[in-house]
Design a protein around this motif. Sequence first.
Motif, PDB file in Angstrom:
ATOM      1  N   ASN A 196       1.077  -1.284   0.111  1.00 16.41           N
ATOM      2  CA  ASN A 196      -0.101  -0.023  -0.140  1.00 16.41           C
ATOM      3  C   ASN A 196       0.937   1.184  -0.135  1.00 16.41           C
ATOM      4  O   ASN A 196       0.545   2.319  -0.583  1.00 16.41           O
ATOM      5  N   ALA A 197       2.109   1.342   0.762  1.00 21.55           N
ATOM      6  CA  ALA A 197       2.893   2.346   1.052  1.00 21.55           C
ATOM      7  C   ALA A 197       3.578   2.563  -0.456  1.00 21.55           C
ATOM      8  O   ALA A 197       3.583   3.898  -0.758  1.00 21.55           O
ATOM      9  N   ALA A 198       3.998   1.636  -1.219  1.00 20.95           N
ATOM     10  CA  ALA A 198       4.534   1.582  -2.210  1.00 20.95           C
ATOM     11  C   ALA A 198       3.802   2.280  -3.509  1.00 20.95           C
ATOM     12  O   ALA A 198       4.183   3.145  -4.112  1.00 20.95           O
ATOM     13  N   PHE A 199       2.652   1.860  -3.373  1.00 28.42           N
ATOM     14  CA  PHE A 199       1.842   2.149  -4.386  1.00 28.42           C
ATOM     15  C   PHE A 199       1.337   3.625  -4.198  1.00 28.42           C
ATOM     16  O   PHE A 199       1.554   4.662  -5.105  1.00 28.42           O
ATOM     17  N   THR A 200       1.177   4.002  -3.075  1.00 27.74           N
ATOM     18  CA  THR A 200       0.893   5.171  -2.795  1.00 27.74           C
ATOM     19  C   THR A 200       1.809   6.436  -3.085  1.00 27.74           C
ATOM     20  O   THR A 200       1.859   7.319  -3.599  1.00 27.74           O
ATOM     21  N   LEU A 201       3.045   5.997  -2.552  1.00 25.38           N
ATOM     22  CA  LEU A 201       4.124   7.097  -2.859  1.00 25.38           C
ATOM     23  C   LEU A 201       4.438   7.154  -4.125  1.00 25.38           C
ATOM     24  O   LEU A 201       4.982   8.234  -4.774  1.00 25.38           O
ATOM     25  N   ALA A 202       4.444   6.092  -4.855  1.00 23.48           N
ATOM     26  CA  ALA A 202       4.833   6.014  -6.406  1.00 23.48           C
ATOM     27  C   ALA A 202       3.874   7.147  -7.061  1.00 23.48           C
ATOM     28  O   ALA A 202       4.085   7.803  -8.030  1.00 23.48           O
ATOM     29  N   GLN A 254       4.234  11.352  -8.609  1.00 20.51           N
ATOM     30  CA  GLN A 254       3.794  11.692 -10.099  1.00 20.51           C
ATOM     31  C   GLN A 254       2.656  12.959 -10.075  1.00 20.51           C
ATOM     32  O   GLN A 254       2.706  13.713 -11.074  1.00 20.51           O
ATOM     33  N   THR A 255       2.183  13.099  -9.046  1.00 23.19           N
ATOM     34  CA  THR A 255       0.761  13.972  -8.929  1.00 23.19           C
ATOM     35  C   THR A 255       1.004  15.106  -7.926  1.00 23.19           C
ATOM     36  O   THR A 255       0.605  16.506  -8.464  1.00 23.19           O
ATOM     37  N   CYS A 296       9.773  22.722  -2.512  1.00 24.14           N
ATOM     38  CA  CYS A 296       9.570  21.605  -3.662  1.00 24.14           C
ATOM     39  C   CYS A 296       9.568  22.246  -5.115  1.00 24.14           C
ATOM     40  O   CYS A 296       8.764  22.294  -5.700  1.00 24.14           O
ATOM     41  N   GLY A 297      10.532  23.125  -5.426  1.00 21.43           N
ATOM     42  CA  GLY A 297      10.746  23.837  -6.500  1.00 21.43           C
ATOM     43  C   GLY A 297      11.113  22.891  -7.717  1.00 21.43           C
ATOM     44  O   GLY A 297      11.185  23.079  -8.972  1.00 21.43           O
ATOM     45  N   HIS A 298      11.796  21.641  -7.169  1.00 16.83           N
ATOM     46  CA  HIS A 298      12.538  20.737  -8.325  1.00 16.83           C
ATOM     47  C   HIS A 298      11.519  19.455  -8.252  1.00 16.83           C
ATOM     48  O   HIS A 298      11.070  18.778  -7.047  1.00 16.83           O
ATOM     49  N   PRO A 299      11.209  19.109  -9.615  1.00 16.27           N
ATOM     50  CA  PRO A 299      10.088  17.981  -9.740  1.00 16.27           C
ATOM     51  C   PRO A 299      10.746  16.749  -9.394  1.00 16.27           C
ATOM     52  O   PRO A 299       9.828  15.773  -9.167  1.00 16.27           O
ATOM     53  N   GLY A 300      12.193  16.371  -9.113  1.00 20.80           N
ATOM     54  CA  GLY A 300      12.560  15.093  -8.643  1.00 20.80           C
ATOM     55  C   GLY A 300      12.596  14.894  -7.277  1.00 20.80           C
ATOM     56  O   GLY A 300      13.031  13.895  -6.779  1.00 20.80           O
ATOM     57  N   PHE A 301      12.169  15.832  -6.511  1.00 24.03           N
ATOM     58  CA  PHE A 301      12.358  15.811  -5.033  1.00 24.03           C
ATOM     59  C   PHE A 301      11.126  16.359  -4.603  1.00 24.03           C
ATOM     60  O   PHE A 301      10.741  17.694  -4.661  1.00 24.03           O
ATOM     61  N   ARG A 302      10.294  15.613  -3.758  1.00 21.09           N
ATOM     62  CA  ARG A 302       9.008  15.805  -3.387  1.00 21.09           C
ATOM     63  C   ARG A 302       8.762  15.808  -1.871  1.00 21.09           C
ATOM     64  O   ARG A 302       7.914  16.111  -1.172  1.00 21.09           O
ATOM     65  N   LEU A 303       9.618  14.857  -1.283  1.00 21.96           N
ATOM     66  CA  LEU A 303       9.481  14.493   0.003  1.00 21.96           C
ATOM     67  C   LEU A 303      10.004  15.284   0.911  1.00 21.96           C
ATOM     68  O   LEU A 303      11.063  15.608   1.185  1.00 21.96           O
ATOM     69  N   CYS A 317       5.609   0.818 -10.302  1.00 21.87           N
ATOM     70  CA  CYS A 317       5.851   1.821  -9.021  1.00 21.87           C
ATOM     71  C   CYS A 317       7.115   1.439  -8.518  1.00 21.87           C
ATOM     72  O   CYS A 317       7.713   2.117  -8.068  1.00 21.87           O
ATOM     73  N   PHE A 318       7.751   0.249  -8.481  1.00 22.88           N
ATOM     74  CA  PHE A 318       8.952  -0.067  -8.072  1.00 22.88           C
ATOM     75  C   PHE A 318      10.181   0.503  -8.728  1.00 22.88           C
ATOM     76  O   PHE A 318      10.873   1.311  -8.070  1.00 22.88           O
ATOM     77  N   ALA A 319       9.820   0.865 -10.001  1.00 26.19           N
ATOM     78  CA  ALA A 319      10.768   1.774 -10.740  1.00 26.19           C
ATOM     79  C   ALA A 319      10.797   3.190 -10.478  1.00 26.19           C
ATOM     80  O   ALA A 319      11.749   3.911 -10.108  1.00 26.19           O
ATOM     81  N   GLU A 320       9.389   3.574 -10.197  1.00 25.64           N
ATOM     82  CA  GLU A 320       9.480   4.893  -9.619  1.00 25.64           C
ATOM     83  C   GLU A 320       9.967   5.140  -8.334  1.00 25.64           C
ATOM     84  O   GLU A 320      10.814   6.429  -8.489  1.00 25.64           O
ATOM     85  N   LEU A 321       9.977   4.231  -7.425  1.00 19.71           N
ATOM     86  CA  LEU A 321      10.542   4.678  -6.266  1.00 19.71           C
ATOM     87  C   LEU A 321      11.927   4.372  -6.167  1.00 19.71           C
ATOM     88  O   LEU A 321      12.831   5.139  -5.485  1.00 19.71           O
ATOM     89  N   GLU A 322      12.538   3.624  -6.947  1.00 21.71           N
ATOM     90  CA  GLU A 322      13.948   3.551  -7.187  1.00 21.71           C
ATOM     91  C   GLU A 322      14.393   4.731  -7.638  1.00 21.71           C
ATOM     92  O   GLU A 322      15.728   5.280  -7.403  1.00 21.71           O
TER      93      GLU A 322
END
Length: 539
Positions: A179-185, A189-190, A357-364, A525-530
């Motif tokens: 559930n966590a992996a799906f949600t974060l991935a 993107q959104t 969060c001005g950079h799209p590759g870093f959201r967390l 989703c795994f690829a997105e989190l990697e």
Amino acid sequence: MKGGEVVTLQLGQYGNQVGFEIFNTMAHELFATSAPSSSWLSFFRYDTRNRPTARCVLVDMEPKVINQSISLAESSKLWVYDASQSFSKQSGSGNNWANGYLHHGPSIRDRFLSMVRREAEQCDRLSTFLLLQSLAGGTGSGVGTYLTEVLRDEYPNAILANQVAWPYGTGDVVVQTYNAAFTLAHLNQTSDAILTHQNDHLNSICTRLLHISQPSFTHLNKVIAGLTAGVALPASVLCGGCPPTSSPAPSPFGMSTMGPGGYPPAPVCSAVADYLCTVPRSSLVTGLPAAGAIGGGASVSRQVTSVGGITICVPVRLPSPRPPTPSALAAASSSVAPPALALSPVTALADSLGHLCGHPGFRLLTTRSVPQVPDRSVDYTADSWPALLRPLHSMLAGDLATEDRIRAGTADLSNPGRVCRCLSAALFLRGQQYQAVDGAAFQGALQPFGDPRLYAPWALDPLRIYLSPARFRRLETFAAVVANSQSVVGPLEHVLGRAQGMYAARAFLHHYARYGVEEDHFRECFAELEQVLANYRSL
């Protein structure tokens, strides 16, 4: 009010329980002891009976928690929920992300958008949606993910911020890592910003600092409420930013000097655009500050570049006079009384999120605050700013959840292997009138947060400081820092590793397959989190 209104969406059991605590904390801070002012209109509005009402939509697949939250708000006598802005069903999501995302989410889409539209129509300038959700369950994770995507389509210009609860490392939901992996991935993107809170860290705060032997979720939610309110309540931006350290930040573009007025030379802008083009999936840099909002008073425009069909929006500094820095103010205070610090008008949540969060590759994002003391000890706590900011800096640099874990060398920035490097940070200081603070001492306390060794070498304006003279939770001094940093690497590695291990063993895949989630979805989703992990490791 600069920044506009924030509409909060409470999703699932966690979202509704922590949402009540956040609004209740804000209500006590904003108008429990004084008449309401315009500063609270970002999160509250008046109802037909002239009562402060949360700008909020409540959603759950079961009615119990929503009813409890509405009742508790009524009994507070300070604020209320609008009961017509709530929606529930009679069956839960069974702790299954796929059930929430592919079944319950689409079934409530129209009703949800209708409630959001009614709330948005009562805003003068809607700026931000704040979604409160968990990562482990079914409604918060699955329905929350679906509704975030719906909001992105319907309100493309609003900032979407998701506050998520990271599950315990040994949680009781067997599929929580899926559930966590799906949600974060999907959120990566959104969403524009993902504010994370780890239950294990919250539990440490409760047991080690608040002296609660067996913390409940209510205790954890109160800690989250304090962290959230501490960075979301109105504050003013300190013009000029943090005083510079003796050594300038190294430039990734081969330039050791700065342009006129201390701003990066013009070639930096095109170099940043070239760098952004290398980030996968990035078609537009979202969440950027508005013109004139970057730095301390710098004139800013947006340079839009198209490279290979990819549109890049980069903030470009235009040389202009810089407002006085704390160091300049401190120098002036050597012979006269300290002058008032140069502050911008009161700002709201959107400003800090745009900076972080001005950079799209870093959201967390992660949040830390000091002091964390039991309620019974608040009246006996009176820390000076230097005494408060030293441990907070050590917590930021050493990736520590609690100040009692600080050891010698924790904040040794000369050892890169021990530094939790940041892309950006926002420092919030609340309490004590700043006109009465010794200029030199205040500058010295702030200076470590501006040390370039703490940040990625290519980061522009990584630190922004917010001030408020109002006390927070009755404390004379309170400090919090929100950071876009490598602090998320460990939790991400844990979630991704566990999820990939379960997938390799083919464990529980049938629970998701029956709702239409194919194995390709897992791998995507795994690829997105990697990729997210690779981004943060590279800081």
